[in-house]
Every structure is written in C-alpha cells, then in structure tokens.
Motif scaffolding. Structure first.
Motif, PDB file in Angstrom:
ATOM      1  N   LYS A 101      33.896  49.724  44.045  1.00 46.48           N
ATOM      2  CA  LYS A 101      34.953  50.699  43.779  1.00 46.48           C
ATOM      3  C   LYS A 101      34.941  51.863  44.768  1.00 46.48           C
ATOM      4  O   LYS A 101      35.999  52.300  45.225  1.00 46.48           O
ATOM      5  CB  LYS A 101      34.810  51.210  42.343  1.00 46.48           C
ATOM      6  CG  LYS A 101      35.921  52.121  41.902  1.00 46.48           C
ATOM      7  CD  LYS A 101      35.753  52.457  40.436  1.00 46.48           C
ATOM      8  CE  LYS A 101      36.810  53.404  39.956  1.00 46.48           C
ATOM      9  NZ  LYS A 101      36.674  53.669  38.516  1.00 46.48           N
ATOM     10  N   THR A 102      33.765  52.344  45.125  1.00 50.12           N
ATOM     11  CA  THR A 102      33.668  53.461  46.064  1.00 50.12           C
ATOM     12  C   THR A 102      34.246  53.081  47.419  1.00 50.12           C
ATOM     13  O   THR A 102      35.017  53.841  48.013  1.00 50.12           O
ATOM     14  CB  THR A 102      32.209  53.925  46.205  1.00 50.12           C
ATOM     15  OG1 THR A 102      31.731  54.322  44.907  1.00 50.12           O
ATOM     16  CG2 THR A 102      32.084  55.083  47.176  1.00 50.12           C
ATOM     17  N   LEU A 146      42.430  55.360  49.929  1.00 50.69           N
ATOM     18  CA  LEU A 146      42.777  56.778  49.917  1.00 50.69           C
ATOM     19  C   LEU A 146      42.662  57.400  51.310  1.00 50.69           C
ATOM     20  O   LEU A 146      43.597  58.044  51.782  1.00 50.69           O
ATOM     21  CB  LEU A 146      41.901  57.546  48.927  1.00 50.69           C
ATOM     22  CG  LEU A 146      42.384  57.586  47.470  1.00 50.69           C
ATOM     23  CD1 LEU A 146      42.570  56.223  46.875  1.00 50.69           C
ATOM     24  CD2 LEU A 146      41.468  58.430  46.630  1.00 50.69           C
ATOM     25  N   ASN A 147      41.535  57.196  51.965  1.00 44.30           N
ATOM     26  CA  ASN A 147      41.282  57.902  53.222  1.00 44.30           C
ATOM     27  C   ASN A 147      41.813  57.191  54.457  1.00 44.30           C
ATOM     28  O   ASN A 147      42.060  57.834  55.465  1.00 44.30           O
ATOM     29  CB  ASN A 147      39.792  58.180  53.370  1.00 44.30           C
ATOM     30  CG  ASN A 147      39.284  59.094  52.275  1.00 44.30           C
ATOM     31  OD1 ASN A 147      40.012  59.925  51.749  1.00 44.30           O
ATOM     32  ND2 ASN A 147      38.036  58.916  51.900  1.00 44.30           N
ATOM     33  N   GLU A 160      44.786  58.369  44.241  1.00 43.79           N
ATOM     34  CA  GLU A 160      44.290  57.735  43.015  1.00 43.79           C
ATOM     35  C   GLU A 160      45.237  58.077  41.876  1.00 43.79           C
ATOM     36  O   GLU A 160      45.701  59.214  41.751  1.00 43.79           O
ATOM     37  CB  GLU A 160      42.872  58.198  42.709  1.00 43.79           C
ATOM     38  CG  GLU A 160      42.232  57.376  41.620  1.00 43.79           C
ATOM     39  CD  GLU A 160      40.718  57.471  41.615  1.00 43.79           C
ATOM     40  OE1 GLU A 160      40.118  56.839  40.740  1.00 43.79           O
ATOM     41  OE2 GLU A 160      40.142  58.160  42.480  1.00 43.79           O
ATOM     42  N   LEU A 161      45.519  57.101  41.063  1.00 35.42           N
ATOM     43  CA  LEU A 161      46.460  57.257  39.953  1.00 35.42           C
ATOM     44  C   LEU A 161      45.690  57.498  38.665  1.00 35.42           C
ATOM     45  O   LEU A 161      44.695  56.829  38.397  1.00 35.42           O
ATOM     46  CB  LEU A 161      47.307  55.986  39.826  1.00 35.42           C
ATOM     47  CG  LEU A 161      48.428  55.993  38.811  1.00 35.42           C
ATOM     48  CD1 LEU A 161      49.470  57.046  39.170  1.00 35.42           C
ATOM     49  CD2 LEU A 161      49.072  54.627  38.764  1.00 35.42           C
ATOM     50  N   GLY A 196      34.850  50.004  36.623  1.00 38.53           N
ATOM     51  CA  GLY A 196      35.246  48.700  37.127  1.00 38.53           C
ATOM     52  C   GLY A 196      36.731  48.514  37.345  1.00 38.53           C
ATOM     53  O   GLY A 196      37.197  47.384  37.498  1.00 38.53           O
ATOM     54  N   TYR A 197      37.496  49.598  37.364  1.00 38.02           N
ATOM     55  CA  TYR A 197      38.945  49.490  37.541  1.00 38.02           C
ATOM     56  C   TYR A 197      39.427  50.676  38.354  1.00 38.02           C
ATOM     57  O   TYR A 197      38.937  51.796  38.190  1.00 38.02           O
ATOM     58  CB  TYR A 197      39.653  49.469  36.186  1.00 38.02           C
ATOM     59  CG  TYR A 197      41.035  48.860  36.226  1.00 38.02           C
ATOM     60  CD1 TYR A 197      41.199  47.482  36.199  1.00 38.02           C
ATOM     61  CD2 TYR A 197      42.167  49.660  36.307  1.00 38.02           C
ATOM     62  CE1 TYR A 197      42.459  46.905  36.236  1.00 38.02           C
ATOM     63  CE2 TYR A 197      43.432  49.093  36.343  1.00 38.02           C
ATOM     64  CZ  TYR A 197      43.570  47.718  36.309  1.00 38.02           C
ATOM     65  OH  TYR A 197      44.828  47.144  36.351  1.00 38.02           O
ATOM     66  N   LEU A 198      40.379  50.428  39.246  1.00 38.05           N
ATOM     67  CA  LEU A 198      40.915  51.487  40.110  1.00 38.05           C
ATOM     68  C   LEU A 198      42.409  51.286  40.257  1.00 38.05           C
ATOM     69  O   LEU A 198      42.875  50.151  40.411  1.00 38.05           O
ATOM     70  CB  LEU A 198      40.247  51.417  41.490  1.00 38.05           C
ATOM     71  CG  LEU A 198      40.757  52.365  42.574  1.00 38.05           C
ATOM     72  CD1 LEU A 198      40.437  53.826  42.217  1.00 38.05           C
ATOM     73  CD2 LEU A 198      40.136  52.014  43.922  1.00 38.05           C
ATOM     74  N   MET A 199      43.161  52.367  40.196  1.00 38.36           N
ATOM     75  CA  MET A 199      44.606  52.328  40.406  1.00 38.36           C
ATOM     76  C   MET A 199      44.953  53.322  41.507  1.00 38.36           C
ATOM     77  O   MET A 199      44.518  54.475  41.465  1.00 38.36           O
ATOM     78  CB  MET A 199      45.353  52.704  39.124  1.00 38.36           C
ATOM     79  CG  MET A 199      45.079  51.783  37.967  1.00 38.36           C
ATOM     80  SD  MET A 199      45.896  52.294  36.429  1.00 38.36           S
ATOM     81  CE  MET A 199      44.976  53.771  35.996  1.00 38.36           C
TER      82      MET A 199
END
Length: 117
Positions: free
Chosen positions: A14-15, A22-23, A29-30, A37-40
């Motif tokens: 995730k990191t 993002l960068n 990030e939403l 364990g989840y990213l939007m």
C-alpha cells in the motif's frame, strides 16, 4: 442507471502504491479513513481502487485500466517531463481504431492505458 465505474486492481504494498499514484501520477487519496489493505485514489473525474494482494507475482499480473482523457498530448508530455516510464510498446500513437493512446505499468505490473479519440 449506471453512472461511473471504479476499477479495483491488486497491489502488493500500500505504501508503494500510494507513493506512485499520489507523488508520480498526481492522484489524491480519497476518503479520510485509512482502510487496512485497501486504497482509493482520485484524479479529476476518475477513481481507482486497490486491494491488497501481498502474494501477487507482478510477472503474472494482468490488471489493466483504460483511462480516457480529453488532452492526451499534454498528459503524455507531463509524464515524460516527470521522467515516468512509458511502456516500451506503449508510446503515444494513433491506433488503427482511431484512438490516440499511450501506456505505462505501475510497480505491480498493472497496465494503465490512456486514450483519447
């Protein structure tokens, strides 16, 4: 009625995924909750969701997202200016089906294809 689609693709870390989108690609990030364990992420009018898959072998990952844009040439130049890696077979070109497209891979081997036509 269908109004939008938010693809879900795998991520190992995730990191690292957050850092890249993002960068490097300029997403934000939403949401205000950090789900385990989840990213939007979101940029302009699109969202991409990621689910953690730590055992993912990038060489066997066929995750793909097709993203439409209304200014592909500016987007392509901005990625080149930021020295992002364009897929070797995915440089900006007019395809036989009339779309201008280019592609890149993220660190998990998810294929991001950008198109305008």
């Amino acid at each position: 009625m269908l109004v939008e689609i938010n693809p879900k693709i795998p991520m190992r870390n995730k990191t690292a995924t957050r850092e890249f989108y993002l960068n490097k690609l300029g997403f934000k990030e939403l949401g205000n909750v950090d789900y385990d364990g989840y990213l939007m992420v979101q940029k302009d009018h699109i969202q991409i969701h990621f689910f953690e898959f730590k055992e993912l072998d990038p060489k066997e990952n066929y995750g793909q997202v097709y993203i439409r844009t209304d200014d592909i040439e500016t987007l392509y130049r901005s990625f080149l200016d930021r020295e992002l890696n364009i897929h070797p077979a995915g440089h900006l070109q007019l395809k036989p089906w009339g779309q201008k497209e280019f592609s890149m891979l993220d660190h998990d081997n998810n294929l991001l294809t950008f198109g305008q036509g």
